[in-house]
Design a protein around this motif. Structure first.
Motif, short mmCIF file in Angstrom:
data_model
loop_
_atom_site.label_atom_id
_atom_site.label_comp_id
_atom_site.label_asym_id
_atom_site.label_seq_id
_atom_site.Cartn_x
_atom_site.Cartn_y
_atom_site.Cartn_z
N SER A 13 -1.07 8.86 -7.26
CA SER A 13 0.23 8.60 -6.66
C SER A 13 0.94 9.91 -6.31
N HIS B 15 -5.54 14.99 -4.98
CA HIS B 15 -6.45 13.84 -4.99
C HIS B 15 -5.76 12.68 -4.29
N SER C 15 -8.95 2.16 -0.50
CA SER C 15 -7.73 2.74 0.07
C SER C 15 -7.84 2.86 1.58
N LEU D 81 -6.13 9.54 -4.30
CA LEU D 81 -5.95 8.29 -5.03
C LEU D 81 -4.92 8.39 -6.14
N GLN E 100 -10.07 0.30 -7.09
CA GLN E 100 -9.20 1.46 -6.91
C GLN E 100 -9.99 2.69 -6.43
N SER E 101 -10.85 2.48 -5.46
CA SER E 101 -11.70 3.55 -4.93
C SER E 101 -11.16 4.07 -3.61
N LEU E 102 -11.78 5.15 -3.14
CA LEU E 102 -11.41 5.68 -1.83
C LEU E 102 -11.66 4.65 -0.74
N TYR F 284 -4.89 4.40 7.72
CA TYR F 284 -4.74 5.33 6.60
C TYR F 284 -3.94 6.56 7.04
N ARG G 62 -1.33 -1.75 -6.54
CA ARG G 62 -2.73 -2.18 -6.50
C ARG G 62 -2.91 -3.29 -5.48
N ARG H 157 0.83 -1.21 0.00
CA ARG H 157 0.00 0.00 0.00
C ARG H 157 0.86 1.25 0.00
#
Length: 590
Positions: free
Chosen positions: A400, A396, A131, A398, A126-128, A370, A99, A94
């Motif tokens: 990198s 954002h 994560s 999400l 690959q959503s919030l 997180y 991914r 992570r």
């Protein structure tokens, strides 16, 4: 230490631990084989001499059984070490931005008609949510999803901040809870448990418990009479009465014992999780209050569940063939069912509270993980007054960090609307999503992807990803105006609206009139927000206070047939477009 350093150090220690347990397990296996061989040699020697000696055979047998028990403990520790290795390896993945293939069942939370969920990619690949979520029970997953889908009040947010600030330092607690059960997901059937605790009492007759006790005592007394004076009739008479009652209540008793057996499979694992939470010394008052919910009549949840374990042990013992002759005289099944129903009556009402507390704890631990893994992300600051959103270095979460471009965004009582223009793929929609997703994080109590974010409590409303629907028989334009109508539904919080290419499904005249009307009505309700557009005529003729609408834009350059974007937000209106150049760059003759 940085998150990478701490995870790497813990990974090395867990790998070393796994190697130690592997080595010890191998030695025990060798010892077990040696003892088995010794047993066979001694047995063969005794038989060959014709003088079998149970004493000599007893020693290797006892040692072998002791090694079996000890080996099981070693295997359990090895399994935990192996899971810890996987846990920290996933954490490092992570942190590297790779991914995650972990199966988080978030599709059940997808609602295309939600005010912002689908537009901001809260759920799905690959959503919030993916994560954020480290929850491993359905309750934790549902709780976290609920926090993302509805803004909390300011007091709740501040409570969550204090909890997360403490929990992100509790790496051992996060690890211990992650290692319970399966490493991927713990299947706790919360709906089935809730149904069980809410079900009516199967054996609610007030006479049944004393009658069963009296009949059991009578059976014992008449059995003594039979044994001493050889008079069997009283004993048989008691058995007939017991058989009649047992037969009349057979369905209710069966439902009671089967219900507790099925429920206990989930409650047994729940007990392990709750025991670990109970044992953690917390400092934050909201965490201590959450911990206090894990009790029933002053007894900790784990102790209460241990009592249920004893009852379930008695229930399951009814299958023991050695107890079959005693089942009827002791009214064993009825007694066990009565004990199970008594536990449910005394403690069942708090099981739902335990499930809720576990869900809250897992959601907090998800956000704490997180936060720990993103130490550069601060908690937002909240202010009072008219709707405002003031961010420095907004990004954002999400995207990198290596490719993320941060921008400053300010919406306040003076600047109510940002009209964002720019060419295709320049970053307009990403900016809208960055504002939306960080507002969602802020209102869920999570850290935000910004250098600094100060905002008033806000409700997000978005029209970014609105499509036509063959299933519902609606065009894109109808779907969009339906979403816009949702923005005007009553809300306890001021709205921050995010409108991407507003009303692009109609002609330019209707689009301008409609967009201006919608914008004017939103501002009259105290809302703030962003509108991305290619049609700058939207702002023509708007009768707004000076400075209420601010034009900003993204720009690009076409170099050697390729578009280059810097994704940096600039003041003013975009002065060029790339539509024709882009079509020509891919070979269209325009």
């Amino acid at each position: 230490m940085s998150p990478v350093d701490e995870y790497s150090q813990r990974l090395r220690l867990r790998e070393q631990s796994k190697v130690r347990w592997d080595t010890r397990s191998g030695r025990i296996e060798t010892a077990r084989l040696s003892l088995a061989a010794l047993f066979l040699i001694l047995a063969g020697t005794s038989l060959a001499r014709g003088t079998p000696s149970s004493g000599w055979l007893l020693l290797p047998t006892v040692l072998f059984l002791a090694l079996v028990v000890y080996h099981q403990r070693i295997r359990t520790r090895r399994t935990l070490a192996e899971r810890a290795v996987s846990y920290y390896a996933q954490g490092l993945e992570r942190l590297k931005g790779r991914r995650q293939d972990r199966d988080i069942t978030d599709t059940r939370f997808v609602d295309e008609h939600h005010l912002y969920g689908a537009d901001l990619d809260l759920f799905g690949a690959q959503s919030l949510y993916r994560s954020l979520c480290t929850a491993r029970t359905p309750m934790g997953e549902s709780t976290l999803a609920r926090w993302l889908l509805a803004p909390a009040d300011l007091g709740t947010i501040r409570d969550r901040h204090s909890c997360i600030a403490e929990l992100r330092r509790r790496a051992d607690l996060r690890e211990d809870l992650a290692l319970q059960g399966d490493l991927e997901r713990i299947e706790l059937h919360d709906a089935a448990l809730t149904q069980w605790v809410r079900a009516p009492d199967e054996l609610s007759r007030p006479w049944l418990r004393p009658t069963a006790l009296v009949l059991t005592l009578l059976a014992a007394a008449t059995a003594v009479i039979w044994a001493v004076w050889d008079i069997v009739f009283p004993f048989l008479a008691v058995l007939v009465v017991q058989a009649g009652i047992t037969y009349a209540l057979r369905d209710r008793v069966r439902a009671a014992v089967q219900g507790v057996e099925h429920a206990y499979e989930d409650l047994k694992l729940l007990s392990t999780l709750l025991r670990r939470i109970e044992s953690e010394p917390f400092d934050a008052p909201p965490l201590r209050a959450l911990q206090a919910k894990l009790a029933s009549h002053t007894l900790p949840a784990s102790v209460t569940l241990s009592k249920l374990a004893t009852i379930v042990g008695f229930v399951e013992a009814r299958r023991n063939p050695f107890l079959v002759p005693l089942m009827l005289p002791l009214m064993y099944t009825i007694q066990a069912a009565l004990a199970a129903e008594r536990w449910r009556r005394q403690h069942g009402h708090v099981v739902e509270s335990w499930l809720s507390a576990l869900g809250d704890m897992e959601a907090l631990l998800s956000i704490a993980t997180y936060s720990f893994e993103r130490p550069e992300d601060p908690f937002p600051e909240f202010s009072e007054g008219p709707a405002a959103f003031q961010a420095t270095g907004l990004g954002h979460p999400l995207i990198s960090p290596r490719s993320r471009v941060r921008n400053d965004v300010e919406l306040s009582a003076q600047t109510r609307v940002l009209l964002v223009s720019g060419s295709n793929m320049s970053g307009k929609s990403t900016l809208l999503r960055s504002v939306g997703i960080n507002t969602v994080l802020a209102m869920a109590g999570a850290p935000v992807c910004a250098t600094r974010l100060c905002l008033t409590p806000l409700q997000v409303g978005a029209s970014i990803r609105v499509n036509d629907s063959l299933y519902e028989g609606s065009s894109r334009f109808y779907a969009e105006i339906t979403r816009l109508r949702q923005l005007f539904e009553p809300s306890r919080l001021p709205l921050v609206f995010l409108l991407d290419e507003l009303l692009q499904g109609t002609n330019s005249t209707d689009r301008r009139i409609g967009a201006q009307g919608v914008l004017r009505a939103l501002l009259e309700r105290g809302a703030i927000g962003l509108i991305s557009t290619h049609d700058l005529a939207i702002s023509d003729g708007l009768d707004l206070a000076p400075g209420a609408l601010r034009n900003v834009h993204f720009q690009d350059e076409l170099i050697d047939g390729k578009l280059k974007f810097d994704f940096t937000l600039r003041d003013g209106i975009v002065t060029k477009s790339n539509g024709v150049e882009l079509m020509r760059a891919i070979g269209l003759d325009v």
